[in-house]
Design a protein around this motif. Sequence first.
Motif, PDB file in Angstrom:
ATOM      1  N   LYS A  84      -6.868   5.432   6.701  1.00 37.44           N
ATOM      2  CA  LYS A  84      -8.215   4.905   6.440  1.00 37.44           C
ATOM      3  C   LYS A  84      -9.025   5.045   7.721  1.00 37.44           C
ATOM      4  N   ASP A  85     -10.211   5.624   7.573  1.00 34.66           N
ATOM      5  CA  ASP A  85     -11.150   5.810   8.688  1.00 34.66           C
ATOM      6  C   ASP A  85     -10.493   6.540   9.855  1.00 34.66           C
ATOM      7  N   ILE A  86     -10.162   5.823  10.928  1.00 37.61           N
ATOM      8  CA  ILE A  86      -9.661   6.538  12.097  1.00 37.61           C
ATOM      9  C   ILE A  86      -8.174   6.260  12.331  1.00 37.61           C
ATOM     10  N   HIS A  87      -7.519   5.683  11.315  1.00 44.02           N
ATOM     11  CA  HIS A  87      -6.104   5.319  11.489  1.00 44.02           C
ATOM     12  C   HIS A  87      -5.193   5.888  10.409  1.00 44.02           C
ATOM     13  N   TYR A  88      -3.968   6.130  10.827  1.00 42.05           N
ATOM     14  CA  TYR A  88      -2.864   6.357   9.896  1.00 42.05           C
ATOM     15  C   TYR A  88      -1.964   5.127   9.938  1.00 42.05           C
ATOM     16  N   ILE A  89      -1.225   4.917   8.859  1.00 41.81           N
ATOM     17  CA  ILE A  89      -0.124   3.955   8.885  1.00 41.81           C
ATOM     18  C   ILE A  89       1.161   4.767   8.723  1.00 41.81           C
ATOM     19  N   ALA A  90       2.090   4.561   9.640  1.00 39.36           N
ATOM     20  CA  ALA A  90       3.356   5.290   9.596  1.00 39.36           C
ATOM     21  C   ALA A  90       4.309   4.625   8.607  1.00 39.36           C
ATOM     22  N   ASN A  91       5.419   5.299   8.303  1.00 38.39           N
ATOM     23  CA  ASN A  91       6.340   4.762   7.281  1.00 38.39           C
ATOM     24  C   ASN A  91       7.048   3.482   7.732  1.00 38.39           C
ATOM     25  N   ASP A  92       7.005   3.181   9.043  1.00 38.50           N
ATOM     26  CA  ASP A  92       7.578   1.898   9.485  1.00 38.50           C
ATOM     27  C   ASP A  92       6.501   0.812   9.570  1.00 38.50           C
ATOM     28  N   GLY A  93       5.294   1.133   9.067  1.00 36.31           N
ATOM     29  CA  GLY A  93       4.221   0.140   9.036  1.00 36.31           C
ATOM     30  C   GLY A  93       3.358   0.137  10.286  1.00 36.31           C
ATOM     31  N   SER A  94       3.700   0.919  11.290  1.00 34.97           N
ATOM     32  CA  SER A  94       2.908   0.874  12.519  1.00 34.97           C
ATOM     33  C   SER A  94       1.580   1.613  12.334  1.00 34.97           C
TER      34      SER A  94
END
Length: 428
Positions: free
Chosen positions: A20-30
Motif C-alpha cells: 500500500k502506497d510506499i510500503h510492502y508487507i513481508a510474509n513475516d508481517g514486517s
Amino acid sequence: MPFTANRSFKAKPRLVVTSKDIHYIANDGSKIIDGSSGLWCCNAGHNRDAIVDAIQKQAAELDYAPSFQFGHPKAFTLAARLAALAPGDLDHVFFANSGSEAVDTALKIALAYWNVQGKGSKSRLIGRERGYHGVGFGGTAVGGMVANRKLYGNLLAGVDHLRHTYNRDEQAFSRGEPEWGADLADDLERLVGLHDASTIAAVIVEPMAGSTGALPPPKGYLKRLREICDKHGILLIFDEVITGFGRLGASFAAERFGVVPDIMTFAKGVTSGTVPMGGCFVRRGIYEAFMQGGPAHAVELTHGYTYSAHPLACAAALATLDIYRDEGLFERARALEPVWADAIHALKGEPNVEDIRSIGLVGAIDLKPRDGAPGTRGYEALDRAFHEHGLMFRTAGDTIALSPPLIISESQIGEIADKLKAVIRAVA
Ligand code: PLP
C-alpha cells in the motif's frame, strides 16, 4: 528466478505479500519501505484505489480484445493521452507488454523504416557500453552489460557500441548531469568513420543509464548525439523504460534534457507496474513512411503481440495517467529533487562509499567491492536491508540503486536515508 541468486534466495527468501502506497508487507508481517518503486515501476505508489477500481471494472466489462485487425477504444484513447505527454512530434504509439518488447519493437521499426524507403543497407544498430535494454535478442545485443551478454553467443550481427559515459575521476559525487563527458558523444562520429552512415540504422541509449547503477548523462551529451544523428541520417532511439513517467521530474527524460529522439520506448511507470505494458512512440514522419505505397488492405508493419494494448493494461494506464496529472507527481518529483539529493549525498563519508549520484528521484551509491569478492557487499546490503532494516532497493554489483515512488514525503526520504546509513555501516 529472473536475475536472482536462486540458491541464496531459496535458503533465505525475501517474500512480500501485500502493498500500500510506499510500503510492502513481508510474509513475516514486517513493514518494508519501498526505495525502488518495486523494479523502478510503481511510480504512483502501491495499490492505489483508482487503479485497482479501473482494473476490476475493465475485467468485468471487456476482458480481452484482439489487437490484430480489431481493436478497442481505450487503446486509442490511451495512445492519444500518451502522445500528449511526449515531446515534439512523437505522436504515434505502438503497444507491447514489457520494456524488452518495447526495445525490440523500436529496433525493428528502425530497421523497417529504412527498408520501406529503399535504404535496406542501413541495418547496423549502435548501443552503448553499460546500457541495459531488456532481455530480448535485440535488446541484449545493443545492451552493454557483459554479464547479460556473455552467456548468449554472438547475439545479433552488425551491432557496435559507444563508450559509456562514466568516469569517476571526473564525475564523482556529482548531482544531476555531470559537467564532464559531453565529448564522448563524438564516439558516434568515430563509428560513422568506421562503418559509414549508409550502414547505420539507429543509435539506442538510455537518456540516464539505470541498470548499471544510475549514470546521468553528461551535460550536453544527448544534444550532441542528436546533432550527429541528424548530420548523418541516423535514427536516435531513447530507451525511456525507467526514465519515463516522472522519474526525472518530467514526463520523459527527453523533455527534461530538451532532446527529442525519433523513437522512444516506455514501460514500467505507464501502469505504475500494476499490469504489464510497454511500447514505443515514433515521430510522425516515421509513421507516415509506412503508410506510403502498397494497397490499403496490406499490413503496413508486420509486427505485434497477442497482448498488445490489452484492455486491462489500457484501463490501468489511463487510471495511472489520471493520478500523475491530478496529483502533479512529475512536478512533485522535480520539487523533491534537492531534498532527495541532500539526503542521499549526506551519506558521503560513510564506510566504503566511493561515489554517490542523483538526479530526479533516482539515487546510486557505489560501495567499495570487497577484495577478491566483488558483489558480496552489495548482496549483503540488499539482504540485510530487507530482513533487518525494512528497506527495499536494487543493487547492481556493489552499487545500491534507489528510485522511490513519486508520492514519497520528505520525512520518508529521511527515513530511507537513515536506513541506508545503518545498512552501509552493517556491511562495512
Ligand atoms: N530498458 C530499460 C532501460 C530498462 O531499465 C528495462 C528494465 O529494467 C528494460 C528495458 C526491460 O524491461 P522489462 O524488464 O519490462 O522487459
